[in-house]
Motif scaffolding. Structure first.
Motif, mmCIF file in Angstrom:
data_model
loop_
_atom_site.group_PDB
_atom_site.id
_atom_site.type_symbol
_atom_site.label_atom_id
_atom_site.label_comp_id
_atom_site.label_asym_id
_atom_site.label_seq_id
_atom_site.Cartn_x
_atom_site.Cartn_y
_atom_site.Cartn_z
ATOM 1 N N VAL A 14 -1.339 1.481 7.973
ATOM 2 C CA VAL A 14 -0.645 2.068 6.986
ATOM 3 C C VAL A 14 -0.043 0.618 6.311
ATOM 4 O O VAL A 14 0.722 -0.289 6.777
ATOM 5 C CB VAL A 14 0.814 2.416 7.704
ATOM 6 N N THR A 15 -0.669 0.474 4.891
ATOM 7 C CA THR A 15 -0.551 -0.786 4.005
ATOM 8 C C THR A 15 0.929 -0.703 3.476
ATOM 9 O O THR A 15 1.607 0.397 3.331
ATOM 10 C CB THR A 15 -1.566 -0.904 3.109
ATOM 11 N N SER A 16 1.195 -1.655 2.923
ATOM 12 C CA SER A 16 2.573 -2.234 1.980
ATOM 13 C C SER A 16 2.285 -1.240 1.017
ATOM 14 O O SER A 16 3.339 -1.108 0.352
ATOM 15 C CB SER A 16 2.684 -3.556 1.736
ATOM 16 N N ALA A 17 1.362 -0.764 0.380
ATOM 17 C CA ALA A 17 1.100 0.158 -0.652
ATOM 18 C C ALA A 17 1.621 1.572 -0.360
ATOM 19 O O ALA A 17 1.889 2.196 -1.465
ATOM 20 C CB ALA A 17 -0.307 0.102 -1.036
ATOM 21 N N TYR A 20 6.255 4.817 19.299
ATOM 22 C CA TYR A 20 6.998 4.406 18.253
ATOM 23 C C TYR A 20 6.691 3.029 17.565
ATOM 24 O O TYR A 20 6.305 2.126 18.239
ATOM 25 C CB TYR A 20 8.398 4.584 18.732
ATOM 26 N N LEU A 21 6.794 3.095 16.342
ATOM 27 C CA LEU A 21 6.513 1.959 15.771
ATOM 28 C C LEU A 21 7.615 1.565 14.558
ATOM 29 O O LEU A 21 7.657 2.460 13.729
ATOM 30 C CB LEU A 21 4.950 1.965 15.135
ATOM 31 N N PHE A 22 7.888 0.461 14.428
ATOM 32 C CA PHE A 22 8.819 -0.095 13.257
ATOM 33 C C PHE A 22 8.119 -0.851 12.280
ATOM 34 O O PHE A 22 7.420 -2.021 12.767
ATOM 35 C CB PHE A 22 10.120 -0.854 13.810
ATOM 36 N N ARG A 23 8.228 -0.618 11.136
ATOM 37 C CA ARG A 23 7.606 -1.543 10.118
ATOM 38 C C ARG A 23 8.793 -2.165 9.111
ATOM 39 O O ARG A 23 9.662 -1.277 8.590
ATOM 40 C CB ARG A 23 6.764 -0.715 9.289
ATOM 41 N N GLY A 75 -2.375 4.341 0.044
ATOM 42 C CA GLY A 75 -1.632 3.504 0.865
ATOM 43 C C GLY A 75 -2.154 3.488 2.259
ATOM 44 O O GLY A 75 -1.481 2.850 3.327
ATOM 45 N N TYR A 76 -3.231 3.966 2.750
ATOM 46 C CA TYR A 76 -3.683 3.862 4.031
ATOM 47 C C TYR A 76 -5.294 3.416 3.852
ATOM 48 O O TYR A 76 -6.084 3.673 3.121
ATOM 49 C CB TYR A 76 -3.696 5.321 4.589
ATOM 50 N N GLN A 123 4.784 -4.934 4.949
ATOM 51 C CA GLN A 123 4.330 -5.229 6.057
ATOM 52 C C GLN A 123 3.120 -4.128 6.330
ATOM 53 O O GLN A 123 3.350 -2.964 6.349
ATOM 54 C CB GLN A 123 5.228 -5.241 7.494
ATOM 55 N N ASN A 124 1.948 -4.614 6.991
ATOM 56 C CA ASN A 124 0.986 -3.725 7.162
ATOM 57 C C ASN A 124 0.891 -3.248 8.716
ATOM 58 O O ASN A 124 1.321 -4.247 9.606
ATOM 59 C CB ASN A 124 -0.495 -4.147 6.957
#
Lengths: 116, 115
Positions: free
Chosen positions: B78-81, B10-13, B63-64, B17-18
Protein backbone atom coordinates in the motif's frame (compact mmCIF):
# COMPACT_ATOMS: atom_id res chain seq x y z
CA UNK A 1 -21.25 -4.80 -16.32
CA UNK A 2 -22.05 -7.44 -13.79
CA UNK A 3 -23.85 -6.57 -10.59
CA UNK A 4 -24.94 -8.39 -7.46
CA UNK A 5 -27.55 -6.89 -5.15
CA UNK A 6 -28.27 -8.00 -1.62
CA UNK A 7 -31.11 -5.70 -0.63
CA UNK A 8 -31.23 -6.78 3.01
CA UNK A 9 -28.44 -5.10 4.93
CA UNK A 10 -29.26 -6.70 8.28
CA UNK A 11 -31.62 -9.40 9.52
CA UNK A 12 -32.24 -10.13 13.17
CA UNK A 13 -33.94 -13.36 14.28
CA UNK A 14 -34.40 -15.38 17.43
CA UNK A 15 -32.69 -18.74 17.62
CA UNK A 16 -34.54 -21.58 15.84
CA UNK A 17 -36.26 -19.23 13.42
CA UNK A 18 -35.66 -19.64 9.71
CA UNK A 19 -33.97 -16.85 7.82
CA UNK A 20 -33.82 -16.27 4.05
CA UNK A 21 -31.20 -14.08 2.41
CA UNK A 22 -31.98 -12.59 -0.99
CA UNK A 23 -29.51 -12.25 -3.85
CA UNK A 24 -30.31 -10.77 -7.25
CA UNK A 25 -27.73 -10.58 -10.00
CA UNK A 26 -27.25 -9.01 -13.41
CA UNK A 27 -25.06 -10.41 -16.17
CA UNK A 28 -24.97 -10.62 -19.94
CA UNK A 29 -23.07 -13.89 -19.85
CA UNK A 30 -24.95 -17.08 -20.64
CA UNK A 31 -22.54 -19.14 -18.58
CA UNK A 32 -21.70 -18.02 -15.08
CA UNK A 33 -21.29 -19.25 -11.53
CA UNK A 34 -22.82 -18.01 -8.31
CA UNK A 35 -21.30 -18.35 -4.86
CA UNK A 36 -22.24 -17.78 -1.24
CA UNK A 37 -19.65 -16.98 1.40
CA UNK A 38 -19.96 -16.52 5.15
CA UNK A 39 -17.89 -13.95 7.05
CA UNK A 40 -17.96 -14.57 10.82
CA UNK A 41 -16.74 -11.88 13.24
CA UNK A 42 -13.17 -13.17 12.85
CA UNK A 43 -13.19 -11.75 9.31
CA UNK A 44 -12.20 -14.70 7.15
CA UNK A 45 -14.56 -15.51 4.28
CA UNK A 46 -15.73 -19.11 4.34
CA UNK A 47 -16.94 -20.70 1.12
CA UNK A 48 -20.43 -22.21 1.39
CA UNK A 49 -21.68 -23.16 -2.06
CA UNK A 50 -21.12 -22.80 -5.79
CA UNK A 51 -23.82 -23.13 -8.46
CA UNK A 52 -23.53 -22.94 -12.25
CA UNK A 53 -26.04 -21.20 -14.51
CA UNK A 54 -27.19 -24.44 -16.12
CA UNK A 55 -28.13 -26.14 -12.90
CA UNK A 56 -31.31 -24.75 -11.40
CA UNK A 57 -31.82 -27.65 -9.05
CA UNK A 58 -32.20 -26.48 -5.50
CA UNK A 59 -29.73 -27.77 -2.98
CA UNK A 60 -29.89 -28.62 0.69
CA UNK A 61 -26.89 -29.12 2.93
CA UNK A 62 -27.79 -29.70 6.54
CA UNK A 63 -29.58 -26.59 7.77
CA UNK A 64 -28.62 -24.63 4.65
CA UNK A 65 -30.60 -24.58 1.41
CA UNK A 66 -30.32 -22.61 -1.79
CA UNK A 67 -32.99 -21.63 -4.33
CA UNK A 68 -31.63 -20.68 -7.77
CA UNK A 69 -34.15 -19.20 -10.23
CA UNK A 70 -32.67 -18.11 -13.52
CA UNK A 71 -35.95 -16.57 -14.68
CA UNK A 72 -35.78 -13.99 -11.90
CA UNK A 73 -31.96 -13.84 -11.68
CA UNK A 74 -32.06 -14.80 -8.04
CA UNK A 75 -30.02 -17.11 -5.86
CA UNK A 76 -31.52 -17.07 -2.40
CA UNK A 77 -30.11 -18.74 0.69
CA UNK A 78 -32.10 -20.08 3.65
CA UNK A 79 -30.85 -21.07 7.07
CA UNK A 80 -33.31 -23.37 8.78
CA UNK A 81 -33.59 -23.44 12.56
CA UNK A 82 -30.98 -20.74 13.00
CA UNK A 83 -28.36 -20.93 15.73
CA UNK A 84 -26.27 -18.26 17.42
CA UNK A 85 -23.21 -19.54 15.53
CA UNK A 86 -24.92 -18.53 12.29
CA UNK A 87 -24.43 -14.88 13.22
CA UNK A 88 -22.22 -13.48 10.47
CA UNK A 89 -22.21 -11.45 7.28
CA UNK A 90 -23.19 -13.44 4.22
CA UNK A 91 -22.02 -12.51 0.73
CA UNK A 92 -23.39 -13.54 -2.63
CA UNK A 93 -20.93 -13.40 -5.55
CA UNK A 94 -21.01 -13.82 -9.32
CA UNK A 95 -18.13 -15.13 -11.41
CA UNK A 96 -17.38 -13.76 -14.84
CA UNK A 97 -14.71 -14.86 -17.25
CA UNK A 98 -12.33 -12.26 -18.52
CA UNK A 99 -9.47 -12.48 -20.96
CA UNK A 100 -6.98 -12.55 -18.12
CA UNK A 101 -8.77 -14.83 -15.72
CA UNK A 102 -11.98 -15.06 -13.79
CA UNK A 103 -13.27 -12.37 -11.50
CA UNK A 104 -15.78 -12.37 -8.64
CA UNK A 105 -18.29 -9.57 -8.22
CA UNK A 106 -19.62 -9.40 -4.67
CA UNK A 107 -22.86 -8.08 -3.30
CA UNK A 108 -22.81 -5.72 -0.35
CA UNK A 109 -23.50 -8.48 2.15
CA UNK A 110 -26.30 -9.21 4.62
CA UNK A 111 -25.55 -9.20 8.32
CA UNK A 112 -27.44 -11.93 10.18
CA UNK A 113 -27.83 -11.62 13.93
CA UNK A 114 -29.25 -14.65 15.72
CA UNK A 115 -30.32 -13.92 19.27
CA UNK A 116 -30.52 -16.67 21.88
CA UNK B 1 -2.43 -27.99 7.35
CA UNK B 2 -3.04 -26.43 3.94
CA UNK B 3 -4.31 -22.92 3.80
CA UNK B 4 -3.74 -19.23 3.27
CA UNK B 5 -1.92 -17.12 5.81
CA UNK B 6 -1.87 -13.35 6.01
CA UNK B 7 0.32 -11.22 8.20
CA UNK B 8 0.22 -9.12 10.17
CA UNK B 9 -3.31 -9.28 11.56
CA UNK B 10 -3.20 -5.54 12.30
CA UNK B 11 -1.00 -2.96 10.61
CA UNK B 12 -0.57 0.71 11.31
CA UNK B 13 0.60 3.15 8.70
CA UNK B 14 1.91 6.63 9.16
CA UNK B 15 1.26 9.36 6.64
CA UNK B 16 3.49 9.06 3.57
CA UNK B 17 4.65 5.57 4.46
CA UNK B 18 4.56 2.47 2.28
CA UNK B 19 3.51 -0.75 3.98
CA UNK B 20 3.51 -4.32 2.74
CA UNK B 21 0.92 -6.97 3.54
CA UNK B 22 1.98 -10.59 3.32
CA UNK B 23 -0.04 -13.42 1.76
CA UNK B 24 1.22 -17.01 1.57
CA UNK B 25 -0.56 -20.16 0.43
CA UNK B 26 0.50 -23.80 0.55
CA UNK B 27 -2.43 -25.11 -1.48
CA UNK B 28 -0.42 -25.22 -4.73
CA UNK B 29 -2.95 -22.85 -6.26
CA UNK B 30 -2.08 -21.07 -9.49
CA UNK B 31 -4.08 -17.88 -8.99
CA UNK B 32 -4.00 -15.37 -6.17
CA UNK B 33 -6.07 -12.26 -5.48
CA UNK B 34 -6.17 -9.19 -3.26
CA UNK B 35 -9.45 -7.61 -2.15
CA UNK B 36 -10.29 -4.56 -0.10
CA UNK B 37 -13.32 -4.45 2.20
CA UNK B 38 -14.59 -1.21 3.69
CA UNK B 39 -16.97 -1.22 6.67
CA UNK B 40 -20.44 -2.40 5.77
CA UNK B 41 -19.51 -3.06 2.17
CA UNK B 42 -18.66 -5.93 -0.11
CA UNK B 43 -15.24 -6.84 -1.45
CA UNK B 44 -13.52 -5.01 -4.28
CA UNK B 45 -10.71 -6.51 -6.33
CA UNK B 46 -7.35 -4.74 -6.18
CA UNK B 47 -4.99 -7.04 -8.11
CA UNK B 48 -4.86 -10.63 -9.22
CA UNK B 49 -2.21 -12.98 -10.55
CA UNK B 50 -2.61 -16.07 -12.69
CA UNK B 51 1.00 -17.22 -12.75
CA UNK B 52 4.37 -16.32 -11.36
CA UNK B 53 5.77 -13.00 -12.60
CA UNK B 54 2.42 -11.94 -14.02
CA UNK B 55 -0.44 -9.91 -12.50
CA UNK B 56 -3.34 -7.72 -13.60
CA UNK B 57 -5.08 -4.70 -12.14
CA UNK B 58 -8.49 -5.13 -10.63
CA UNK B 59 -11.14 -2.46 -10.11
CA UNK B 60 -9.26 -0.32 -7.57
CA UNK B 61 -5.53 -0.77 -8.26
CA UNK B 62 -4.52 2.88 -7.88
CA UNK B 63 -2.18 3.39 -4.93
CA UNK B 64 -1.31 -0.30 -4.65
CA UNK B 65 1.43 -2.52 -6.07
CA UNK B 66 2.05 -6.27 -6.05
CA UNK B 67 4.65 -8.84 -7.02
CA UNK B 68 4.50 -12.57 -7.71
CA UNK B 69 8.01 -13.93 -7.59
CA UNK B 70 6.98 -17.27 -6.11
CA UNK B 71 3.86 -19.33 -6.70
CA UNK B 72 3.01 -19.42 -3.00
CA UNK B 73 3.49 -15.71 -2.26
CA UNK B 74 1.62 -12.58 -3.37
CA UNK B 75 2.53 -9.54 -1.25
CA UNK B 76 0.58 -6.29 -1.52
CA UNK B 77 2.20 -2.90 -0.98
CA UNK B 78 0.00 0.00 0.00
CA UNK B 79 1.85 3.08 -1.21
CA UNK B 80 1.68 6.65 -0.02
CA UNK B 81 -0.34 7.39 -3.15
CA UNK B 82 -3.30 5.54 -1.60
CA UNK B 83 -4.99 8.38 0.22
CA UNK B 84 -7.58 6.34 2.07
CA UNK B 85 -5.93 3.04 2.96
CA UNK B 86 -7.87 2.24 6.13
CA UNK B 87 -9.70 -1.00 5.33
CA UNK B 88 -9.72 -4.75 5.79
CA UNK B 89 -7.56 -6.52 3.19
CA UNK B 90 -8.29 -10.09 2.16
CA UNK B 91 -6.08 -12.37 0.10
CA UNK B 92 -7.55 -15.31 -1.83
CA UNK B 93 -6.38 -18.09 -4.09
CA UNK B 94 -7.91 -20.54 -6.55
CA UNK B 95 -6.60 -23.76 -8.02
CA UNK B 96 -6.61 -22.54 -11.59
CA UNK B 97 -6.58 -19.04 -12.94
CA UNK B 98 -9.06 -19.48 -15.74
CA UNK B 99 -12.45 -21.05 -15.54
CA UNK B 100 -15.38 -19.29 -13.98
CA UNK B 101 -16.13 -22.35 -11.90
CA UNK B 102 -13.02 -21.87 -9.84
CA UNK B 103 -13.74 -21.30 -6.17
CA UNK B 104 -11.66 -18.69 -4.42
CA UNK B 105 -10.53 -19.48 -0.87
CA UNK B 106 -9.71 -16.67 1.50
CA UNK B 107 -7.13 -15.93 4.15
CA UNK B 108 -7.92 -14.44 7.59
CA UNK B 109 -7.29 -10.84 6.48
CA UNK B 110 -5.18 -7.87 7.58
CA UNK B 111 -6.72 -4.78 9.09
CA UNK B 112 -4.84 -1.62 8.08
CA UNK B 113 -5.20 1.54 10.12
CA UNK B 114 -3.72 4.96 9.48
CA UNK B 115 -2.13 6.78 12.42
Amino acid sequence: AQKVTQAQTEISVVEKEDVTLDCVYETRDTTYYLFWYKQPPSGELVFLIRRNSFDEQNEISGRYSWNFQKSTSSFNFTITASQVVDSAVYFCALSEIKAAGNKLTFGGGTRVLVKP
Amino acid sequence: DGGITQSPKYLFRKEGQNVTLSCEQNLNHDAMYWYRQDPGQGLRLIYYSQIVNDFQKGDIAEGYSVSREKKESFPLTVTSAQKNPTAFYLCASSLFATGIEETQYFGPGTRLLVL
